[in-house]
Scaffold this active site. Structure first.
Site, PDB file in Angstrom:
ATOM      1  N   HIS A 270       6.319  11.648 -28.378  1.00 15.35           N
ATOM      2  CA  HIS A 270       5.421  12.458 -27.547  1.00 15.35           C
ATOM      3  C   HIS A 270       5.768  13.952 -27.564  1.00 15.35           C
ATOM      4  O   HIS A 270       4.901  14.803 -27.800  1.00 15.35           O
ATOM      5  CB  HIS A 270       5.429  11.914 -26.113  1.00 15.35           C
ATOM      6  CG  HIS A 270       4.629  12.726 -25.151  1.00 15.35           C
ATOM      7  ND1 HIS A 270       3.247  12.754 -25.174  1.00 15.35           N
ATOM      8  CD2 HIS A 270       4.991  13.573 -24.147  1.00 15.35           C
ATOM      9  CE1 HIS A 270       2.801  13.569 -24.230  1.00 15.35           C
ATOM     10  NE2 HIS A 270       3.835  14.072 -23.592  1.00 15.35           N
TER      11      HIS A 270
ATOM     12  N   LYS B  83       2.513  11.540 -10.693  1.00 16.49           N
ATOM     13  CA  LYS B  83       1.650  10.746 -11.574  1.00 16.49           C
ATOM     14  C   LYS B  83       2.373   9.470 -11.973  1.00 16.49           C
ATOM     15  O   LYS B  83       3.515   9.518 -12.451  1.00 16.49           O
ATOM     16  CB  LYS B  83       1.276  11.539 -12.823  1.00 16.49           C
ATOM     17  CG  LYS B  83       0.111  12.486 -12.633  1.00 16.49           C
ATOM     18  CD  LYS B  83      -0.437  12.936 -13.982  1.00 16.49           C
ATOM     19  CE  LYS B  83      -1.560  13.941 -13.813  1.00 16.49           C
ATOM     20  NZ  LYS B  83      -2.091  14.396 -15.120  1.00 16.49           N
TER      21      LYS B  83
ATOM     22  N   ARG C  73      -3.886  22.068 -12.255  1.00 18.92           N
ATOM     23  CA  ARG C  73      -2.844  21.197 -12.783  1.00 18.92           C
ATOM     24  C   ARG C  73      -3.075  20.849 -14.249  1.00 18.92           C
ATOM     25  O   ARG C  73      -2.130  20.541 -14.991  1.00 18.92           O
ATOM     26  CB  ARG C  73      -2.742  19.913 -11.939  1.00 18.92           C
ATOM     27  CG  ARG C  73      -1.619  18.973 -12.395  1.00 18.92           C
ATOM     28  CD  ARG C  73      -1.320  17.874 -11.384  1.00 18.92           C
ATOM     29  NE  ARG C  73      -0.267  16.999 -11.901  1.00 18.92           N
ATOM     30  CZ  ARG C  73       0.464  16.188 -11.156  1.00 18.92           C
ATOM     31  NH1 ARG C  73       0.267  16.111  -9.862  1.00 18.92           N
ATOM     32  NH2 ARG C  73       1.400  15.439 -11.700  1.00 18.92           N
TER      33      ARG C  73
ATOM     34  N   GLU D 171       8.801  20.148 -23.709  1.00 16.68           N
ATOM     35  CA  GLU D 171       8.093  20.281 -22.427  1.00 16.68           C
ATOM     36  C   GLU D 171       8.645  21.465 -21.621  1.00 16.68           C
ATOM     37  O   GLU D 171       7.927  22.079 -20.833  1.00 16.68           O
ATOM     38  CB  GLU D 171       8.196  18.987 -21.605  1.00 16.68           C
ATOM     39  CG  GLU D 171       7.555  17.758 -22.268  1.00 16.68           C
ATOM     40  CD  GLU D 171       6.028  17.661 -22.074  1.00 16.68           C
ATOM     41  OE1 GLU D 171       5.446  18.565 -21.432  1.00 16.68           O
ATOM     42  OE2 GLU D 171       5.438  16.689 -22.589  1.00 16.68           O
TER      43      GLU D 171
ATOM     44  N   ARG E  29       0.823  -1.227   0.000  1.00 14.05           N
ATOM     45  CA  ARG E  29       0.000   0.000   0.000  1.00 14.05           C
ATOM     46  C   ARG E  29       0.850   1.267   0.000  1.00 14.05           C
ATOM     47  O   ARG E  29       0.463   2.303   0.539  1.00 14.05           O
ATOM     48  CB  ARG E  29      -0.965   0.023   1.190  1.00 14.05           C
ATOM     49  CG  ARG E  29      -1.988  -1.096   1.178  1.00 14.05           C
ATOM     50  CD  ARG E  29      -3.184  -0.797   2.083  1.00 14.05           C
ATOM     51  NE  ARG E  29      -4.060  -1.955   2.149  1.00 14.05           N
ATOM     52  CZ  ARG E  29      -4.028  -2.854   3.128  1.00 14.05           C
ATOM     53  NH1 ARG E  29      -3.163  -2.727   4.117  1.00 14.05           N
ATOM     54  NH2 ARG E  29      -4.846  -3.877   3.114  1.00 14.05           N
TER      55      ARG E  29
ATOM     56  N   HIS F  44      -1.849  14.427 -28.162  1.00 17.29           N
ATOM     57  CA  HIS F  44      -2.267  13.035 -27.975  1.00 17.29           C
ATOM     58  C   HIS F  44      -3.061  12.522 -29.173  1.00 17.29           C
ATOM     59  O   HIS F  44      -2.914  11.366 -29.573  1.00 17.29           O
ATOM     60  CB  HIS F  44      -3.124  12.904 -26.711  1.00 17.29           C
ATOM     61  CG  HIS F  44      -2.341  12.935 -25.433  1.00 17.29           C
ATOM     62  ND1 HIS F  44      -2.913  13.238 -24.217  1.00 17.29           N
ATOM     63  CD2 HIS F  44      -1.031  12.685 -25.176  1.00 17.29           C
ATOM     64  CE1 HIS F  44      -1.991  13.188 -23.267  1.00 17.29           C
ATOM     65  NE2 HIS F  44      -0.834  12.861 -23.828  1.00 17.29           N
TER      66      HIS F  44
ATOM     67  N   GLU G  77      -4.965  17.119  -9.622  1.00 19.14           N
ATOM     68  CA  GLU G  77      -5.582  17.591 -10.864  1.00 19.14           C
ATOM     69  C   GLU G  77      -7.085  17.747 -10.779  1.00 19.14           C
ATOM     70  O   GLU G  77      -7.838  17.175 -11.554  1.00 19.14           O
ATOM     71  CB  GLU G  77      -5.199  16.672 -12.049  1.00 19.14           C
ATOM     72  CG  GLU G  77      -5.518  17.327 -13.397  1.00 19.14           C
ATOM     73  CD  GLU G  77      -4.899  16.599 -14.587  1.00 19.14           C
ATOM     74  OE1 GLU G  77      -3.820  16.007 -14.416  1.00 19.14           O
ATOM     75  OE2 GLU G  77      -5.477  16.652 -15.671  1.00 19.14           O
TER      76      GLU G  77
ATOM     77  N   LYS H 102       6.915  23.067 -12.571  1.00 22.83           N
ATOM     78  CA  LYS H 102       6.041  21.922 -12.323  1.00 22.83           C
ATOM     79  C   LYS H 102       5.726  21.803 -10.838  1.00 22.83           C
ATOM     80  O   LYS H 102       4.580  21.517 -10.459  1.00 22.83           O
ATOM     81  CB  LYS H 102       6.683  20.641 -12.846  1.00 22.83           C
ATOM     82  CG  LYS H 102       5.808  19.427 -12.588  1.00 22.83           C
ATOM     83  CD  LYS H 102       5.664  18.500 -13.759  1.00 22.83           C
ATOM     84  CE  LYS H 102       4.598  17.456 -13.500  1.00 22.83           C
ATOM     85  NZ  LYS H 102       4.667  16.343 -14.446  1.00 22.83           N
TER      86      LYS H 102
ATOM     87  N   HIS I  36      -1.237  19.190 -25.245  1.00 24.89           N
ATOM     88  CA  HIS I  36      -1.351  17.736 -25.136  1.00 24.89           C
ATOM     89  C   HIS I  36      -2.636  17.180 -25.736  1.00 24.89           C
ATOM     90  O   HIS I  36      -2.667  16.017 -26.115  1.00 24.89           O
ATOM     91  CB  HIS I  36      -1.227  17.309 -23.670  1.00 24.89           C
ATOM     92  CG  HIS I  36       0.200  17.283 -23.186  1.00 24.89           C
ATOM     93  ND1 HIS I  36       0.994  18.408 -23.164  1.00 24.89           N
ATOM     94  CD2 HIS I  36       0.987  16.276 -22.720  1.00 24.89           C
ATOM     95  CE1 HIS I  36       2.198  18.103 -22.704  1.00 24.89           C
ATOM     96  NE2 HIS I  36       2.217  16.813 -22.422  1.00 24.89           N
TER      97      HIS I  36
ATOM     98  N   ASN J 165      -1.378  20.326 -19.412  1.00 25.32           N
ATOM     99  CA  ASN J 165      -1.755  19.648 -20.655  1.00 25.32           C
ATOM    100  C   ASN J 165      -1.721  20.575 -21.865  1.00 25.32           C
ATOM    101  O   ASN J 165      -2.177  20.194 -22.944  1.00 25.32           O
ATOM    102  CB  ASN J 165      -3.152  19.035 -20.503  1.00 25.32           C
ATOM    103  CG  ASN J 165      -3.150  17.896 -19.506  1.00 25.32           C
ATOM    104  OD1 ASN J 165      -2.219  17.097 -19.468  1.00 25.32           O
ATOM    105  ND2 ASN J 165      -4.173  17.838 -18.675  1.00 25.32           N
TER     106      ASN J 165
END
Lengths: 377, 377
Positions: free
Chosen positions: A275, A152, A249, A194, A130, A260, A245, A235, A256, A253
């Protein structure tokens, strides 16, 4: 903090999350110093080092040597390289091997690699017992300025990328800028996209600094450390404001949603589009789309495209080799993106360089007519 | 709050975790009222109901009917019944089916079942889209008073039970006391052992109340609702003080170190010993061991054993049918338990009824000689 206030050799950025605050160290030779840096912060631990075959061949031995020299016993879990490794099968395998080593909750999972390894090992650290301690040692520029910071983690499923994972913050991030010299120019540029993103979101001075100094950033040395530290600071600020998020946050994106969709449209074929390249084109499209909606001046979009083109990044759909699906299929890919809510499209739009904002009510018809206009075929 | 201050029909306990606070509703017919209770708290959601074949046969239709009547669209994911379902394979299957239903982060995973379903569905909710909303609808007494509250989720691996999982708090718990009438007497008693545990940890008045009123609790009605609510309140207090088990929360393991060892020693064969029975014997052993260490009076151990025996629970290793492994093997099972740190044994010991405390320096030799004394063969 402005870029020029950051010290020149090593740099340290703190992600301020209360009791879970952690440092990001940026500098040369951090893999060789990893054992000492970890031992100073996390006494009396053992570690499982998760890496891929390519990275392990270069850095596993020096890293494990550094750990051993600091009295940190470690076991290595080496997985195949590539995006396909972000799969449940490898999570299960790595989790069992962490348990084989009888590591406890206070012990470390150490992610040595790029974004794939960081996301997968972070997920493993988040679920074994956990939640074990996690140390990120990112070895790509993309991972150093983006995926290793902020907690993330995740894997891909048949339904798409990063649809399963957890938020699990690292206890420490060690960004060794020396390893970046082994990256290809294309990989470096993809990570650079980025960095540009942080300037475009809300740091216009940083964007201007990159326009001026990008050659030094590409060459290495103090300017590179500064640029990485500034990116990590950007960041960290966003993550501290909105860790999970729920709103703010999502600005990360920027570029993105279009990006994507283009990655999906090219079948995630890295030979055609990686990417960071998708993000570069996506950022230009986001600025152009904002101009089309009369939110920003077209000059800003031109300025962004000019800088990305100068460093060698693609800036338009026509820069992608081979045919693209028609605009309505691209719109479908956008609609399948997880940032869609109740049928309305959510986009990061902008009022100009460094003035991005979240719009959650973009009509699909406006996106479609914009895509038709920009589609190369 | 004492047991008598709780209102008689329905009861509501709040787990105070700031922005993540949630209610536990306890009362009759809550499955029939689930849709309305959820819609009042979580507007505009869809749901995936995770259940097992046995529970689904009884309660899936009324639950989905209640959801539909409140305008909540739902899909059902029915898994095999039994502990073996707490396996990665079923996590993957359930996760893919949640994604098949195109549920979003704000949508619900609803766990309808006992501890196995609650643990597994909670884990799925914790990892799909990096954390979806979770509603627990526990259908065993054990799940109502223990596993559905507090956010521990998990599955078993080849290395042991609950070694992979996350902390993921529910948004709501609906404990329908009506469903308890379909439990066997043995299942009910097993859950009752966990209620007794809360009294023994730090609520001596509650333990005395159970000694006095246990027949009413077993019979159903207001006393049962009161006892469940008091148990949930006890757990909520502990979880609020130490959500991620850095210390205090470990008190909830009273009786569990001996109990887990006995479960392992009987090969997790539910015909010989179920979890709550292991906890019952473990709690008596913890009190006897504390007396042996001159921490508590032997009278307390006798009092605890007398009450557990009165309700029909086992209280000694000799009450388990069939042969047990020798004391040194039992000690090995204790040593493999995850609550062991750096070779020292961690136990919840006691200074008497309602006066438990955490001891992290118990010498294995003392445990071994105690086990030899109590071993039936």
């Amino acid at each position: 903090m402005t870029a020029d206030e950051i010290s020149s050799d090593d740099s340290c950025v703190t992600v301020p999350l209360g009791a879970r605050r952690y440092d990001i160290l940026i500098g040369a030779n951090l893999i060789e110093r990893a054992g000492a840096e970890i031992a100073a912060r996390l006494p009396d631990v053992r570690a499982a080092v998760v890496s891929d075959e390519n990275v392990a061949a270069l850095y596993l031995e020096p890293l494990q040597g550094s750990l051993a020299a600091a009295g940190i016993e470690s076991t290595a879990i080496v997985l195949p390289a590539g995006e396909k490794t972000k799969h449940f099968d490898h999570v299960i395998d790595a989790a069992e091997r962490v348990l084989d080593a009888r590591l406890e909750r206070g012990d470390l999972v150490l992610a040595l690699g790029g974004g794939v390894i960081g996301d997968l090992a972070g997920f493993v650290a988040g679920i074994v017992r956990r939640g074990m301690r996690l140390v990120q040692v990112p070895t790509s520029l993309l991972a150093q300025v983006d995926s290793s910071v902020g907690g993330k983690t995740g894997i891909n499923t048949a339904h798409g990328k990063n649809l399963v994972g957890v938020f699990h913050q690292p206890a420490l991030v060690l960004a060794d800028t020396g390893v970046l010299d082994t990256l290809s120019a294309r990989e470096f540029r993809a990570g650079y996209a980025e960095m540009v993103k942080y300037g475009l979101i809300d740091r216009p001075d940083f964007f201007a600094w990159l326009e001026d100094r990008w050659r030094e950033v590409f060459a290495g040395g103090p300017a590179r450390v500064k640029a990485i530290a500034q990116s990590c600071q950007a960041k960290a600020d966003v993550v501290a404001a909105d860790e999970h998020e729920h709103g703010h946050r999502a600005l990360l994106n920027l570029g993105h949603t279009f990006g994507h969709a283009l990655e999906a449209a090219t079948g995630y074929d890295g030979a055609r589009l990686v990417h960071g390249e998708g993000v570069a084109i996506g950022m230009v499209l986001a600025h152009q789309f904002s101009a089309r909606l009369n939110l920003a001046s077209p000059d800003d979009a031109d300025r962004v495209a000019a800088h990305l083109r100068a460093v060698g990044l693609p800036t338009a759909m026509g820069d992608i080799e081979g045919p693209l699906p028609p605009p309505d299929i691209l719109l479908d890919h956008i609609g399948q993106d997880k940032k869609v809510k109740k049928g309305k499209l959510t986009f990061v739009l902008t009022r100009g360089v460094g003035r991005s904002f979240l719009a959650d009510d973009v009509p699909p018809s406006a996106v479609l007519s914009f895509l038709k206009e920009k589609h190369p075929q």
